[in-house]
Design a protein around this motif. Structure first.
Motif, PDB file in Angstrom:
ATOM      1  N   ASP A 245       0.811  -1.215   0.000  1.00  0.00           N
ATOM      2  CA  ASP A 245       0.000   0.000   0.000  1.00  0.00           C
ATOM      3  C   ASP A 245       0.848   1.270   0.000  1.00  0.00           C
ATOM      4  OD1 ASP A 245      -2.526  -1.323   0.125  1.00  0.00           O
ATOM      5  OD2 ASP A 245      -2.187  -1.705   2.256  1.00  0.00           O
ATOM      6  N   ALA A 246       2.175   1.135  -0.059  1.00  0.00           N
ATOM      7  CA  ALA A 246       3.053   2.299  -0.015  1.00  0.00           C
ATOM      8  C   ALA A 246       2.844   3.189  -1.238  1.00  0.00           C
ATOM      9  CB  ALA A 246       4.509   1.857   0.059  1.00  0.00           C
ATOM     10  N   LEU A 247       2.908   4.508  -1.013  1.00  0.00           N
ATOM     11  CA  LEU A 247       2.798   5.493  -2.084  1.00  0.00           C
ATOM     12  C   LEU A 247       4.142   6.177  -2.269  1.00  0.00           C
ATOM     13  CD1 LEU A 247      -0.582   7.291  -1.267  1.00  0.00           C
ATOM     14  CD2 LEU A 247      -0.179   5.532  -2.985  1.00  0.00           C
ATOM     15  N   GLY A 248       4.590   6.290  -3.511  1.00  0.00           N
ATOM     16  CA  GLY A 248       5.829   6.997  -3.785  1.00  0.00           C
ATOM     17  C   GLY A 248       6.994   6.054  -3.976  1.00  0.00           C
ATOM     18  N   GLY A 249       8.170   6.671  -4.106  1.00  0.00           N
ATOM     19  CA  GLY A 249       9.355   5.889  -4.422  1.00  0.00           C
ATOM     20  C   GLY A 249      10.397   5.843  -3.335  1.00  0.00           C
ATOM     21  N   GLY A 250      10.021   6.075  -2.110  1.00  0.00           N
ATOM     22  CA  GLY A 250      10.972   6.004  -1.012  1.00  0.00           C
ATOM     23  C   GLY A 250      11.548   7.336  -0.602  1.00  0.00           C
ATOM     24  N   GLU A 251      11.131   8.445  -1.241  1.00  0.00           N
ATOM     25  CA  GLU A 251      11.704   9.745  -0.923  1.00  0.00           C
ATOM     26  C   GLU A 251      11.303  10.238   0.468  1.00  0.00           C
ATOM     27  OE1 GLU A 251      10.208   9.159  -3.896  1.00  0.00           O
ATOM     28  OE2 GLU A 251       8.156   9.531  -3.217  1.00  0.00           O
ATOM     29  N   LEU A 252      10.267   9.646   1.064  1.00  0.00           N
ATOM     30  CA  LEU A 252       9.858  10.031   2.409  1.00  0.00           C
ATOM     31  C   LEU A 252      10.355   9.064   3.482  1.00  0.00           C
ATOM     32  CD1 LEU A 252       6.214  11.319   1.872  1.00  0.00           C
ATOM     33  CD2 LEU A 252       8.352  12.581   1.879  1.00  0.00           C
ATOM     34  N   ASP A 253      11.153   8.082   3.087  1.00  0.00           N
ATOM     35  CA  ASP A 253      11.754   7.191   4.081  1.00  0.00           C
ATOM     36  C   ASP A 253      12.554   8.010   5.084  1.00  0.00           C
ATOM     37  OD1 ASP A 253      10.703   5.118   2.704  1.00  0.00           O
ATOM     38  OD2 ASP A 253      12.583   4.068   2.351  1.00  0.00           O
ATOM     39  N   ASN A 254      12.528   7.562   6.332  1.00  0.00           N
ATOM     40  CA  ASN A 254      13.287   8.195   7.415  1.00  0.00           C
ATOM     41  C   ASN A 254      12.838   9.618   7.681  1.00  0.00           C
ATOM     42  OD1 ASN A 254      14.598   5.804   7.006  1.00  0.00           O
ATOM     43  ND2 ASN A 254      16.657   6.648   7.067  1.00  0.00           N
ATOM     44  N   SER A 255      11.606   9.927   7.351  1.00  0.00           N
ATOM     45  CA  SER A 255      11.027  11.228   7.684  1.00  0.00           C
ATOM     46  C   SER A 255       9.957  11.048   8.755  1.00  0.00           C
ATOM     47  CB  SER A 255      10.378  11.873   6.458  1.00  0.00           C
ATOM     48  OG  SER A 255      11.321  12.194   5.475  1.00  0.00           O
ATOM     49  N   SER A 256       9.724  12.124   9.499  1.00  0.00           N
ATOM     50  CA  SER A 256       8.545  12.205  10.353  1.00  0.00           C
ATOM     51  C   SER A 256       7.480  12.955   9.571  1.00  0.00           C
ATOM     52  CB  SER A 256       8.865  12.969  11.643  1.00  0.00           C
ATOM     53  OG  SER A 256       9.866  12.317  12.386  1.00  0.00           O
ATOM     54  N   ILE A 257       6.320  12.368   9.419  1.00  0.00           N
ATOM     55  CA  ILE A 257       5.256  13.000   8.641  1.00  0.00           C
ATOM     56  C   ILE A 257       4.253  13.600   9.620  1.00  0.00           C
ATOM     57  CG2 ILE A 257       3.447  12.651   6.935  1.00  0.00           C
ATOM     58  CD1 ILE A 257       5.203  10.436   5.748  1.00  0.00           C
ATOM     59  N   HIS A 258       4.315  14.912   9.738  1.00  0.00           N
ATOM     60  CA  HIS A 258       3.548  15.618  10.754  1.00  0.00           C
ATOM     61  C   HIS A 258       2.093  15.804  10.363  1.00  0.00           C
ATOM     62  CE1 HIS A 258       7.316  17.521  12.767  1.00  0.00           C
ATOM     63  NE2 HIS A 258       7.634  16.433  12.114  1.00  0.00           N
ATOM     64  N   ALA A 259       1.808  15.906   9.093  1.00  0.00           N
ATOM     65  CA  ALA A 259       0.429  16.126   8.660  1.00  0.00           C
ATOM     66  C   ALA A 259       0.253  15.662   7.227  1.00  0.00           C
ATOM     67  CB  ALA A 259       0.054  17.607   8.770  1.00  0.00           C
ATOM     68  N   LEU A 260      -0.891  15.061   6.939  1.00  0.00           N
ATOM     69  CA  LEU A 260      -1.330  14.746   5.582  1.00  0.00           C
ATOM     70  C   LEU A 260      -2.596  15.549   5.318  1.00  0.00           C
ATOM     71  CD1 LEU A 260      -0.897  10.862   5.555  1.00  0.00           C
ATOM     72  CD2 LEU A 260       0.429  12.490   4.199  1.00  0.00           C
ATOM     73  N   ARG A 261      -2.604  16.322   4.239  1.00  0.00           N
ATOM     74  CA  ARG A 261      -3.762  17.159   3.911  1.00  0.00           C
ATOM     75  C   ARG A 261      -4.147  16.968   2.445  1.00  0.00           C
ATOM     76  NH1 ARG A 261      -4.697  18.077   9.201  1.00  0.00           N
ATOM     77  NH2 ARG A 261      -3.104  19.408  10.172  1.00  0.00           N
ATOM     78  N   PHE A 262      -5.433  17.091   2.180  1.00  0.00           N
ATOM     79  CA  PHE A 262      -5.940  16.932   0.817  1.00  0.00           C
ATOM     80  C   PHE A 262      -6.488  18.257   0.309  1.00  0.00           C
ATOM     81  CE2 PHE A 262      -6.505  12.807   2.952  1.00  0.00           C
ATOM     82  CZ  PHE A 262      -5.592  12.078   2.204  1.00  0.00           C
ATOM     83  N   ASP A 263      -5.988  18.649  -0.844  1.00  0.00           N
ATOM     84  CA  ASP A 263      -6.474  19.840  -1.540  1.00  0.00           C
ATOM     85  C   ASP A 263      -7.357  19.334  -2.674  1.00  0.00           C
ATOM     86  OD1 ASP A 263      -6.885  22.161  -2.914  1.00  0.00           O
ATOM     87  OD2 ASP A 263      -4.811  22.853  -2.787  1.00  0.00           O
ATOM     88  N   THR A 264      -8.619  19.077  -2.349  1.00  0.00           N
ATOM     89  CA  THR A 264      -9.512  18.409  -3.285  1.00  0.00           C
ATOM     90  C   THR A 264      -9.739  19.225  -4.552  1.00  0.00           C
ATOM     91  OG1 THR A 264     -10.633  17.411  -1.382  1.00  0.00           O
ATOM     92  CG2 THR A 264     -11.761  17.304  -3.508  1.00  0.00           C
TER      93      THR A 264
END
Length: 894
Positions: A205-224
């Motif tokens: 279910d992973a999205l992307g190519g690994g560029e966010l590995d080893n990051s802390s993801i503080h917020a996910l937001r949708f700009d519909t």
């Protein structure tokens, strides 16, 4: 982290790049109820888990965690089934565990679990709620919080930073916990679960190519309206089209220090704490064009501030907020728009206050204020609608005249922040700091609706019939808020904090919350340790076992079967009394505050030494059980040696072959021969000094054939990652204490554990377990490959026994946390990615197998929360595994 404990170390411990003033607040009495734990102690808590994993250099390059997990999936397997131990509800207010000196029992928090970092409700499925544990993955409730089921136990990382339900109903998970501001609680990017009300997450279910590995993801937001998803991370803002393919990469669109999205921002020497993005929101009614972000380091940096985009994140500008906000004093900030976009609320941490020493007797906070822009414009003008004093006078238990100096509202606003506006009322706002506050008139007046505790209030009494406090108490340290709006049900607000999830209708003004941890099925407990002992007399078909463990911000737990009993003769009496330790079918919390290392007598599970923090040890001989409902008589005694420089979680334990000899490590190495008869810290004797500025990270003792106690101790100092990081090993093997000269290829990394081989009666054969990552990933000097090293000659030479580099049976390249010897000599190692064994007799050193099932998702497998501690069962047939996020588990001894 709760202030439910004493302050044992002087002042504020600064993290990398911080310039925090220190204040002396040392005490010699481990009163876990003492108010005023400073935020520096919380930093110590964070760093005790974080620092080892990024030492020595402070940076781990992208891909480390994902690569380690892929290696795990290809390793040979030693078949074993794990069963969960901590399945009973955990009641911080359980009767008979209310010792007045070291317990928080009766304070009002009730049932707890581990830290909840994110919450979301499913808009199309009534009663469906999602909760993200800081280190425990995602749980789903389909009955509005009555019961919970884990749905992400076998992702590469169970560290959760953000949850969000997308317009198409999919649940997006951002890994890497956000509350620490760094990428130390490692994540592996973003995952999208298409059918979250029924399905479970998988690595596919992973999205992307690994560029966010080893990051802390503080917020996910949708700009519909604009068609984008945004991720606010510890390395800047990323964006991807909502219609992008699963493997399409995330695009970095804002990173001021990297010159992405905006230019001309002077970042100075921000280094590895540059471009930390704490929050991001899209303004309703802007056609998806206006996007607002806070990029800031808590201790202050030249890039700190508000940034905005008017083209859905393609280009960015530095905001210049007017009115009440000082543009030069913006730290960690959380935003919340009203549903119509007309109002923008912000809670702002002040780097100036963060770096200020207010004095030991003064109010202390780092909250700059709570503000509103009544135009919805990020440039303001902003009006201040609350500050620490206003909130303290709103019914807070943290009011200066109630809690005392040093711990006022917002003192940890660099860590605990949440903010949300009722979707139906732009003036109805919930604010989370250490406590939870509510305003129904846009900030004109505030009420504390989630109080810190009842201790210290005039309404409080340990005698239940005399306690008149209301129900406006929840666990401290608020991190997440969410709303529900299901057809036929009253809208509710949900709050997530260091102790779990709570809920109530948005229309409710009377005191009280639904405690959604009460079933015991939301199991995100973050253990540091585990130990077990037999209860004489037992229960049922055989002897019962008492299982103990120290927890982040949730004290020390005791788990025994329902109905288990114990006979004890109280001091000053002569007649044994049989106590029923668990009448209610739940775990108790004899020790409050934070729990650290744990020592349990295998032959008597009611004898234990629990650590608060920094080697503040206390002993009980009766399970910490207070005979009377009012918490008397005292059942726990302080035996802290008051070491000047102990680690937040400092090591101690019994000699492997002489249970009548204990050792402990702070700056000094100590021994204790009074053991269970200890009555004070003076029962510890100093044996050796690890060195000024050093702190012992692991200590073990094993009595040799001549009757000598051979002791080995590892240390760090400075322990913070960076140019000053150092580590070493000292021992008295050979007759006198001395520091070892470690070989050049011995990694310069944090030494998490030392294990003396019991088959060598001389005590000269020792294993050292190392944290962090290998030099493939770890940025810093001398990063070395292996995670387990061995000496067979008293430390003169060392051999890496992690296995051949690149081999399928090499020990996983992730933090090695604990080493245990099975009775047949098999090595067992707990790591951040599971438990591994090396059958030395059959295969020789360096040939490792994963302990578990062939399919990591099969029933009986261990969740991928970090396994941090191993302890044998009293009879030696089983192994207890403490995880930092998914409780305690048990499997057969290899």
């Amino acid at each position: 982290m709760s202030a439910a404990a004493l302050i044992v170390a002087a002042g504020t411990s600064a993290a990398w790049g911080d310039t925090v003033a220190t204040t002396s607040s040392a005490t010699t009495s481990p009163d876990h109820r003492q108010a005023g734990e400073d935020s520096g102690e919380l930093m110590d808590s964070m760093q005790s888990f974080n620092d080892p994993r990024v030492s020595p250099g402070g940076t781990v390059t992208a891909g480390a965690y994902r690569a380690a997990w892929q290696h795990v999936l290809g390793m040979p397997v030693r078949q074993a089934a794990f069963t969960e131990v901590t399945t009973q509800p955990y009641n911080g207010d359980a009767l008979h565990y209310r010792d007045h000196n070291v317990s928080n029992g009766g304070a009002g928090g009730g049932y707890n679990t581990g830290r909840i970092a994110a919450l979301a409700t499913d808009p199309t499925h009534s009663g469906v709620v999602y909760a993200g544990g800081a280190g425990g993955g995602v749980f789903r409730s389909t009955d509005d919080g009555a019961t919970w089921t884990p749905i992400a136990d076998h992702l590469p990382s169970l560290s959760v930073g953000s949850l969000a339900v997308a317009p198409d109903g999919a649940l997006w998970l951002g890994t890497g916990e956000a509350t620490t501001a760094f990428d130390n609680y490692l994540g592996t990017g973003v995952y999208r679960l298409a059918n979250p009300s029924q399905a479970v997450f998988s690595q596919s279910d992973a999205l992307g190519g690994g560029e966010l590995d080893n990051s802390s993801i503080h917020a996910l937001r949708f700009d519909t309206e604009a068609g984008y998803a945004f991720a606010a991370t510890s390395h800047g803002v990323y964006r991807r089209a909502l219609g992008a393919g699963q493997g399409d990469p995330w695009q970095k669109v804002l990173a001021p220090c990297a010159g992405v999205g905006v230019s001309g921002v002077a970042c100075g020497t921000s280094g590895y704490y540059a471009d930390i993005t704490n929050d991001l929101v899209v303004q309703p009614g802007s056609g998806g064009k206006r996007v607002v972000a806070n990029v800031a380091w808590r201790g202050g940096a030249t890039y700190n501030g508000f940034y905005y985009s008017d083209d859905a994140g393609a280009t960015w500008h530095t905001a210049n907020p007017q009115g009440g906000i000082n543009p030069g004093d913006i730290g960690n900030t959380t935003f919340a728009y009203s549903a119509d976009g007309s109002k923008l609320y912000a809670v702002v941490e002040s780097p100036t206050l963060y770096n200020k020493n207010p004095g030991a007797k003064a109010p202390q906070t780092v909250l700059g204020g709570v503000y509103v822009s009544n135009s919805g414009d990020i440039n303001g003008p902003f009006t201040q609608i609350a500050n620490s004093s206003v909130l303290g006078n709103s019914g807070s238990a943290m009011k200066f005249t109630v809690m005392g100096p040093g711990y006022q509202p917002g003192v940890q606003s660099w860590y605990d922040q949440s903010l949300a506006v009722d979707p139906t009322d732009p003036g109805h706002v919930y604010l989370g700091l250490e406590e939870l506050y509510e305003t129904r008139n846009g900030g004109a007046t505030w009420n504390t609706v989630g109080r810190y505790w009842n201790l210290g209030l005039n309404c409080f009494s340990y005698v239940a019939a005399q306690n008149t406090c209301d129900g406006n108490v929840m666990h401290s340290d608020q991190h997440a808020l969410a709303f529900s709006n299901w057809a036929g049900k009253a809208p509710e607000v949900y709050a997530g904090n260091d102790g779990g999830v709570y809920a109530r209708p948005t229309t409710q003004t009377a005191p009280g919350w639904r405690n959604l941890n009460a079933s015991g099925t939301l199991r995100t407990l973050q253990y540091y340790s585990v130990g077990a002992g037999t209860l004489p007399g037992g229960s049922g078909s055989g002897p019962a076992e008492a299982v103990w463990g120290g927890l982040q911000d949730n004290g020390v737990s005791i788990s025994v079967p329902q109905g288990a009993t114990y006979s004890y003769t109280y001091p000053g009496t002569s007649t044994p009394v049989t106590e029923q330790l668990n009448a209610a079918g739940e775990m108790g919390q004899p020790f409050g505050g934070d729990g650290g290392d744990q020592l349990v007598n295998p032959a008597n599970g009611c004898q234990t030494v629990g650590e608060y923090t920094n080697l503040a040890m206390s002993v009980t001989n009766n399970c910490g059980y207070t005979a009377n409902d009012d918490g008397t008589p005292s059942a726990i005694t302080s035996i802290s040696p008051n070491d000047p420089n102990a680690r937040f979680i400092a090591p101690f334990g019994a000699d492997a072959k002489d249970p009548g000899y204990w050792v402990a490590g702070g700056e000094y190495v100590y021994a204790n021969t009074k053991t269970w008869q200890s009555t004070s810290g003076s029962d510890w004797q100093k044996l050796a000094d690890s060195g000024a500025g050093h702190s012992v990270t692991a200590v073990k003792s094993q009595k040799d054939a001549a009757g000598n106690h051979v002791i080995w101790a590892a240390w760090c100092g400075s322990c913070n990652p960076g140019a000053g990081f150092a580590r070493g090993i000292m021992t008295n093997y050979g007759g006198s204490w001395h520091q070892l000269t470690l070989p050049a290829d011995f990694p310069v990394r944090y030494i998490q554990d030392i294990a003396i081989d019991p088959s060598d009666a001389s005590g000269k054969t020792v294993y050292a377990a190392l944290s962090g990552f290998s030099r493939h990933w770890n940025v810093g000097p001398g990063a070395g490959y292996g995670h387990l090293w061995r000496t067979g000659d008293g430390g003169a030479t060392w051999q890496d026994v992690s296995g051949a580099d690149g081999a399928a049976d090499q020990l996983v390249d992730a933090s090695a946390n604990r080493v245990l010897f099975a009775p047949d000599g098999t090595l067992v190692v707990a790591t951040d990615l599971g438990v591994f064994t090396d059958d030395v007799k059959a295969d020789g050193l360096g040939h490792w197998k994963r302990l578990g099932t062939s399919d990591v998702t099969a029933s009986g497998s261990l969740p991928t929360a970090a396994a941090v501690y191993l302890s044998p069962s009293p009879d030696g047939t089983s192994v207890y595994v403490a995880t930092h996020g998914r409780g305690i588990w048990k499997t057969a001894m290899p």
